[in-house]
Design a protein around this motif. Structure first.
Motif, PDB file in Angstrom:
ATOM      1  N   PRO A   1       0.980  -1.360  -0.367  1.00 43.12           N
ATOM      2  CA  PRO A   1      -0.191   0.300   0.277  1.00 43.12           C
ATOM      3  C   PRO A   1       0.940   1.388   0.296  1.00 43.12           C
ATOM      4  CG  PRO A   1       0.224  -0.869   2.335  1.00 43.12           C
ATOM      5  CD  PRO A   1       0.539  -2.155   1.019  1.00 43.12           C
TER       6      PRO A   1
ATOM      7  N   LEU B   1      -0.128   8.098  -3.126  1.00 45.60           N
ATOM      8  CA  LEU B   1       1.127   9.045  -4.221  1.00 45.60           C
ATOM      9  C   LEU B   1       1.915  10.233  -3.037  1.00 45.60           C
ATOM     10  CD1 LEU B   1      -1.194   9.393  -6.838  1.00 45.60           C
ATOM     11  CD2 LEU B   1       0.565   7.955  -6.989  1.00 45.60           C
TER      12      LEU B   1
ATOM     13  N   PHE C   1       0.646  13.568  -1.976  1.00 44.01           N
ATOM     14  CA  PHE C   1      -0.982  14.101  -2.333  1.00 44.01           C
ATOM     15  C   PHE C   1      -0.751  14.035  -1.051  1.00 44.01           C
ATOM     16  CE2 PHE C   1      -3.202  13.356  -5.860  1.00 44.01           C
ATOM     17  CZ  PHE C   1      -2.112  12.929  -6.792  1.00 44.01           C
ATOM     18  N   MET C   2      -1.658  15.052   0.843  1.00 45.21           N
ATOM     19  CA  MET C   2      -1.562  14.829   1.720  1.00 45.21           C
ATOM     20  C   MET C   2      -2.622  13.909   2.556  1.00 45.21           C
ATOM     21  SD  MET C   2      -2.126  18.406   4.206  1.00 45.21           S
ATOM     22  CE  MET C   2      -0.703  18.375   4.419  1.00 45.21           C
ATOM     23  N   GLU C   3      -2.141  13.353   3.137  1.00 45.10           N
ATOM     24  CA  GLU C   3      -2.860  12.606   3.400  1.00 45.10           C
ATOM     25  C   GLU C   3      -2.673  11.771   5.254  1.00 45.10           C
ATOM     26  OE1 GLU C   3      -4.259   8.131   2.261  1.00 45.10           O
ATOM     27  OE2 GLU C   3      -2.613   6.923   2.711  1.00 45.10           O
TER      28      GLU C   3
ATOM     29  N   GLN D   1      -5.168  15.141  10.815  1.00 45.77           N
ATOM     30  CA  GLN D   1      -6.467  15.699  10.540  1.00 45.77           C
ATOM     31  C   GLN D   1      -8.175  16.381  11.326  1.00 45.77           C
ATOM     32  OE1 GLN D   1      -7.601  14.894   7.279  1.00 45.77           O
ATOM     33  NE2 GLN D   1      -9.304  15.820   6.866  1.00 45.77           N
TER      34      GLN D   1
ATOM     35  N   GLU E   1      -9.737  19.618  10.477  1.00 43.13           N
ATOM     36  CA  GLU E   1     -11.070  19.914  10.578  1.00 43.13           C
ATOM     37  C   GLU E   1     -11.352  21.027  10.628  1.00 43.13           C
ATOM     38  OE1 GLU E   1     -13.317  17.524   9.201  1.00 43.13           O
ATOM     39  OE2 GLU E   1     -12.367  16.510   7.645  1.00 43.13           O
TER      40      GLU E   1
ATOM     41  N   LYS F   1     -10.610  20.585  -3.362  1.00 48.83           N
ATOM     42  CA  LYS F   1      -9.280  20.280  -4.063  1.00 48.83           C
ATOM     43  C   LYS F   1      -9.163  20.751  -5.220  1.00 48.83           C
ATOM     44  CE  LYS F   1      -9.027  16.308  -1.032  1.00 48.83           C
ATOM     45  NZ  LYS F   1      -8.561  14.680  -0.570  1.00 48.83           N
TER      46      LYS F   1
ATOM     47  N   TYR G   1      -5.954  19.720  -8.673  1.00 52.34           N
ATOM     48  CA  TYR G   1      -5.496  19.458  -8.777  1.00 52.34           C
ATOM     49  C   TYR G   1      -3.458  20.604  -9.890  1.00 52.34           C
ATOM     50  CZ  TYR G   1      -8.096  16.432  -6.835  1.00 52.34           C
ATOM     51  OH  TYR G   1      -8.767  15.458  -5.927  1.00 52.34           O
TER      52      TYR G   1
ATOM     53  N   GLU H   1      -2.026  17.527  -5.194  1.00 52.51           N
ATOM     54  CA  GLU H   1      -3.589  17.436  -5.178  1.00 52.51           C
ATOM     55  C   GLU H   1      -3.446  18.561  -3.218  1.00 52.51           C
ATOM     56  OE1 GLU H   1      -6.982  14.091  -4.373  1.00 52.51           O
ATOM     57  OE2 GLU H   1      -5.566  14.141  -2.337  1.00 52.51           O
TER      58      GLU H   1
ATOM     59  N   LEU I   1     -11.808  11.520   8.594  1.00 53.08           N
ATOM     60  CA  LEU I   1      -9.932  10.867   7.610  1.00 53.08           C
ATOM     61  C   LEU I   1     -10.717  11.972   6.311  1.00 53.08           C
ATOM     62  CD1 LEU I   1      -9.030   7.181   7.560  1.00 53.08           C
ATOM     63  CD2 LEU I   1      -7.604   9.536   8.532  1.00 53.08           C
ATOM     64  N   ASP I   2      -9.429  12.183   6.033  1.00 51.12           N
ATOM     65  CA  ASP I   2      -9.568  12.432   3.868  1.00 51.12           C
ATOM     66  C   ASP I   2      -8.178  11.902   3.330  1.00 51.12           C
ATOM     67  OD1 ASP I   2      -9.880  14.143   2.329  1.00 51.12           O
ATOM     68  OD2 ASP I   2      -9.502  16.061   3.172  1.00 51.12           O
ATOM     69  N   THR I   3      -8.555  11.250   2.272  1.00 48.81           N
ATOM     70  CA  THR I   3      -7.378  10.215   1.611  1.00 48.81           C
ATOM     71  C   THR I   3      -7.639  11.111  -0.044  1.00 48.81           C
ATOM     72  OG1 THR I   3      -9.213   8.422   1.035  1.00 48.81           O
ATOM     73  CG2 THR I   3      -8.586   8.269   2.966  1.00 48.81           C
ATOM     74  N   PRO I   4      -6.152  11.105  -0.667  1.00 46.57           N
ATOM     75  CA  PRO I   4      -6.851  11.461  -1.161  1.00 46.57           C
ATOM     76  C   PRO I   4      -7.628  10.469  -2.737  1.00 46.57           C
ATOM     77  CG  PRO I   4      -4.117  10.538  -1.644  1.00 46.57           C
ATOM     78  CD  PRO I   4      -5.510  10.057  -0.569  1.00 46.57           C
ATOM     79  N   VAL I   5      -8.579  12.178  -3.735  1.00 44.54           N
ATOM     80  CA  VAL I   5      -8.731  11.105  -4.475  1.00 44.54           C
ATOM     81  C   VAL I   5      -8.062  10.610  -5.564  1.00 44.54           C
ATOM     82  CG1 VAL I   5     -10.518  12.404  -7.075  1.00 44.54           C
ATOM     83  CG2 VAL I   5     -10.892  13.306  -4.605  1.00 44.54           C
ATOM     84  N   ILE I   6      -6.661  10.974  -6.283  1.00 41.17           N
ATOM     85  CA  ILE I   6      -6.312  10.344  -6.926  1.00 41.17           C
ATOM     86  C   ILE I   6      -5.331   9.121  -5.712  1.00 41.17           C
ATOM     87  CG2 ILE I   6      -4.776  10.383  -8.796  1.00 41.17           C
ATOM     88  CD1 ILE I   6      -5.491  13.361  -9.428  1.00 41.17           C
ATOM     89  N   GLU I   7      -5.626   7.525  -6.884  1.00 41.15           N
ATOM     90  CA  GLU I   7      -4.030   6.700  -6.515  1.00 41.15           C
ATOM     91  C   GLU I   7      -4.145   5.758  -7.341  1.00 41.15           C
ATOM     92  OE1 GLU I   7      -4.035   6.316  -3.014  1.00 41.15           O
ATOM     93  OE2 GLU I   7      -6.078   6.465  -1.504  1.00 41.15           O
TER      94      GLU I   7
ATOM     95  N   ARG J   1     -10.758   7.392  -7.032  1.00 36.54           N
ATOM     96  CA  ARG J   1     -11.037   6.198  -5.934  1.00 36.54           C
ATOM     97  C   ARG J   1     -12.513   6.379  -6.831  1.00 36.54           C
ATOM     98  NH1 ARG J   1     -10.665  10.782  -1.332  1.00 36.54           N
ATOM     99  NH2 ARG J   1     -12.922  11.512  -1.819  1.00 36.54           N
TER     100      ARG J   1
ATOM    101  N   LYS K   1      -6.514   0.383   2.193  1.00 38.37           N
ATOM    102  CA  LYS K   1      -5.053   1.251   1.712  1.00 38.37           C
ATOM    103  C   LYS K   1      -4.538   1.857   2.951  1.00 38.37           C
ATOM    104  CE  LYS K   1      -4.421   4.606   0.415  1.00 38.37           C
ATOM    105  NZ  LYS K   1      -4.093   6.553   0.139  1.00 38.37           N
ATOM    106  N   TYR K   2      -5.463   2.596   3.394  1.00 41.84           N
ATOM    107  CA  TYR K   2      -4.718   3.494   4.905  1.00 41.84           C
ATOM    108  C   TYR K   2      -4.770   2.890   6.300  1.00 41.84           C
ATOM    109  CZ  TYR K   2      -5.335   7.419   7.826  1.00 41.84           C
ATOM    110  OH  TYR K   2      -4.957   8.381   8.632  1.00 41.84           O
TER     111      TYR K   2
END
Lengths: 451, 451
Positions: A6, A9, A12-14, A20, A24, A107, A109, A121, B42-48, B78, B87-88
């Protein structure tokens, strides 16, 4: 089974759960503050038709676009929130009322070269006020108030909103007969902080054939410093020579005049003639916001007045004024600088209930009561040792843990431990709720950002 | 200049300001409710990366993916929030504490055939509880409570959470020796509502070679109806023949037992043996939620228990339970059905201030005061006729308009018109603030959804 490693990218902030929560909180403050000023939320698609989205774009921007085919469609991901706004206003013109005030936090890009602190992103948090044909200068005067309110609600004190007016700059260059070179000149002047006045002069004279005396005039002009009153007075000396300059100065006077009424303290505001904000889009007041202790970050909130939002989509003249916060980068920088308040709660719950009885009914009923009272509550019913459960609360920084055993149930009390002070109480449910709520209010008191 | 006709892609929801306010209100309620149950955002990327995102996918799903090259990278948008969660959790396993409870409200992308009410970009609002190795049944019992709280806070009353347990179904089919055919059988049984029992039997017998008597057994089993107690009692009759069945029934009993403690009224809950939720992912309790007056909409909130969230990324056994609301579709359907409360404020501001003096200072200072009091305030300083400004307030449904002229300023009052009642007051600022706040509280009283 073979496993896929896993990964997320790069660029890309996660965030992990605790940061988080801080993010928020910032977004919530932005939404609330923008709403207080009468901006309505919008949410436009992330994907647009390429021909629509890129009607204006070109050069550097176009290279960064995430653009692809899906079936017969040529699609692109939005690279800012301004072009989608222009499309929205042009498309829904007849259904909107003007001035149209919207905010959007979303968001965007850009396929930039990946490097530390640069994101592909990222969130932008934008507000814009769009007029139909005309838009009063008062709107430009209101913007610093919104910037001030936003950043001070976040907890910042040492920041400065720097303001200039493009008409003043354009008028001044017109006085010198440098209108055609003004883009080059401004781009050079923009480097003043980095390369110093002498180097600026050399470039102006050698690269752009500005005369020595004009270059001196320019350096003298951008060197005008002092209090707002002093700068405005100095600018008075240039009036009567160019109509655009005079109009720009009148606008700047209006912006400064209403500052106090808009609640902006003088120390958070400065007229700064070196600010130009790009080249052809802005036409009036322009804004930059810098953190006084971190000038290296650059502007954290920028924008300005423009005369024609949607000229690529419509014949309507739609002037506007707007600002944008690059939220993801700002959040990253605040984290790097240790400016995110670590004292604010970041736990997923305010209370963790540990049932100590076989029958879970009393614990579940208690959780239901706490939630009805607005307390974020988690039941921990896993088959784990007591110590493991306490360590779970500890790791997540959950502020209160409730133990509910036969003893407590039989006498109608709740054992509740304040995880920070270690203090443990045995009170009835309502008293426990009151105590937790008071404690939470205390914990929530701080601001998101600390300096 | 040639204009590009602005348009928004079909299958992409882009709301006007008033409905967007309603959507924001719904999202706010979801965030608040999920938080009350101890879920962290949580806020994961839109692109993977495609290889990561599509490690599991195949067939129908893969065809719908927005997948493209950018430089050397094979990327995908996604298509749900579950794979990014897997994945997270696999990626950040060492930094998380389990059970890990997260919510995520975010856009996902599926290139479905465009048709009315189907979206290619849509919000999902998901919660999941992930255990490390084990996860207690209490979590499955808690889910109906979260669904109930969410929908009743939104204002729905006539909805039903339908629950079944996959172990009961699998155990039952094992009793009949139909384990290998159980996927086909369940898919057929799933059509019961649409095609009726006789057609179901024909398909079972003719297409899948189920014996007549087994088919009758199946129909008899899924015809078990009645109160929760009646259904559970009927199921008791099948115990002692299959271990998995017995375990499933025990789990279902636990879920039902704790309902009242979790605050779920009996009328909003039903054990329903016809619910199966897909084929191999779910392994325990499964949930569907239907609007009693709109069964044609299908389930508005579904999910269930699974044993292995992230098997494509890690050897860790990560069981979980989760539910998902298809928010964009739900919002669309509620709008179509006229179920979005039109009485709730959708204006960008609570108050519009019309300055009636040349000097705007008093009006601006008043706006600042109102905002400090938490009232969403817009100044209308455009050069327009009074009538046009009133019509602006009217069109946007701004509830209060304040006129501030020399007369009011000189005696220290504010003229404020309630746009709904037409009533106009002249009170001092604090009294005006109090009146507006009381009025707004009244306006905000209703729920988002009305039946």
């Amino acid at each position: 089974m073979a496993k896929m490693t896993p990964r997320t990218l790069s660029g890309f902030m996660e965030l992990l759960p605790a940061p988080q929560q801080q993010m928020e909180r910032i977004m919530e403050i932005l939404r609330k503050t923008y709403s207080l000023y009468g901006f309505t939320p919008l949410d436009t698609p992330v994907i647009e038709s390429s021909e629509v989205l890129l009607a204006k774009a070109g050069g550097e921007t176009e290279k960064q676009i995430y653009r692809f085919q899906k079936g017969d469609s040529d699609l692109s991901l939005r690279f800012d929130l301004t072009v989608p706004l222009a499309k929205y206003v042009a498309l829904h013109y007849n259904e909107l009322s003007f001035p149209f005030r919207r905010y959007q936090i979303g968001k965007v890009y850009r396929g930039e070269r990946a490097q530390r602190g640069r994101f592909r992103e990222f969130y932008q948090a934008d507000i814009d006020i769009i007029g139909d044909g005309k838009l009063d200068i008062t709107n430009e005067a209101e913007i610093p108030s919104i910037i001030y309110q936003t950043f001070s609600t976040l907890g910042l004190k040492r920041f400065q909103i720097r303001v200039n007016n493009r008409k003043i700059l354009n008028g001044f260059y017109a006085m010198l007969g440098l209108t055609e070179k003004s883009a080059d000149v401004m781009r050079t002047v923009d480097k003043l902080d980095k390369i110093g006045p002498e180097k600026v002069k050399t470039i102006l004279v050698e690269d752009f054939a500005v005369s020595e005396s004009d270059a001196d005039e320019i350096l003298k002009f951008i060197a005008i410093k002092g209090s707002n009153a002093e700068v405005l007075t100095a600018l008075e000396g240039y009036t009567g020579r160019n109509e655009m300059f005079d109009q720009g100065l009148s606008e700047l006077n209006t912006v400064v005049k209403y500052l106090a009424d808009f609640g902006v303290p003088a120390e958070n505001f400065a007229v700064d003639l070196t600010i130009a904000r790009g080249l052809d889009y802005y036409t009036g007041t322009v804004y930059e916001t810098t953190l006084l202790d971190h000038p290296e970050i650059g502007s954290v909130c920028s924008g300005g007045r423009y005369d024609n939002l949607a000229e690529f989509y419509t014949d309507k003249q739609l002037p506007g004024v707007g600002i944008s916060i690059g939220l993801t980068r700002l959040f990253y920088v605040l984290g790097e600088q240790g400016m995110l308040n670590p004292e604010l709660p970041t736990a997923p719950a305010d209370v963790l209930i540990l049932p100590m009885t076989e029958d879970l009914s009393p614990a579940i009923a208690l959780a239901t009561q706490l939630r009805q009272a607005g307390i974020r509550t988690q039941l921990h019913c896993e088959q784990k040792k007591f110590k493991a459960k306490m360590s779970y609360a500890d790791k997540l920084s959950i502020p209160y843990v409730i133990f509910l055993g036969e003893d407590e149930i039989s006498v109608g009390v709740v054992a509740c431990k304040d995880m920070k002070s270690g203090e443990q109480t045995k009170l009835n449910t309502q008293e426990t709720i009151d105590r937790i709520k008071a404690g939470l209010a205390e914990l929530e008191k701080g601001s998101v950002i600390v300096e």
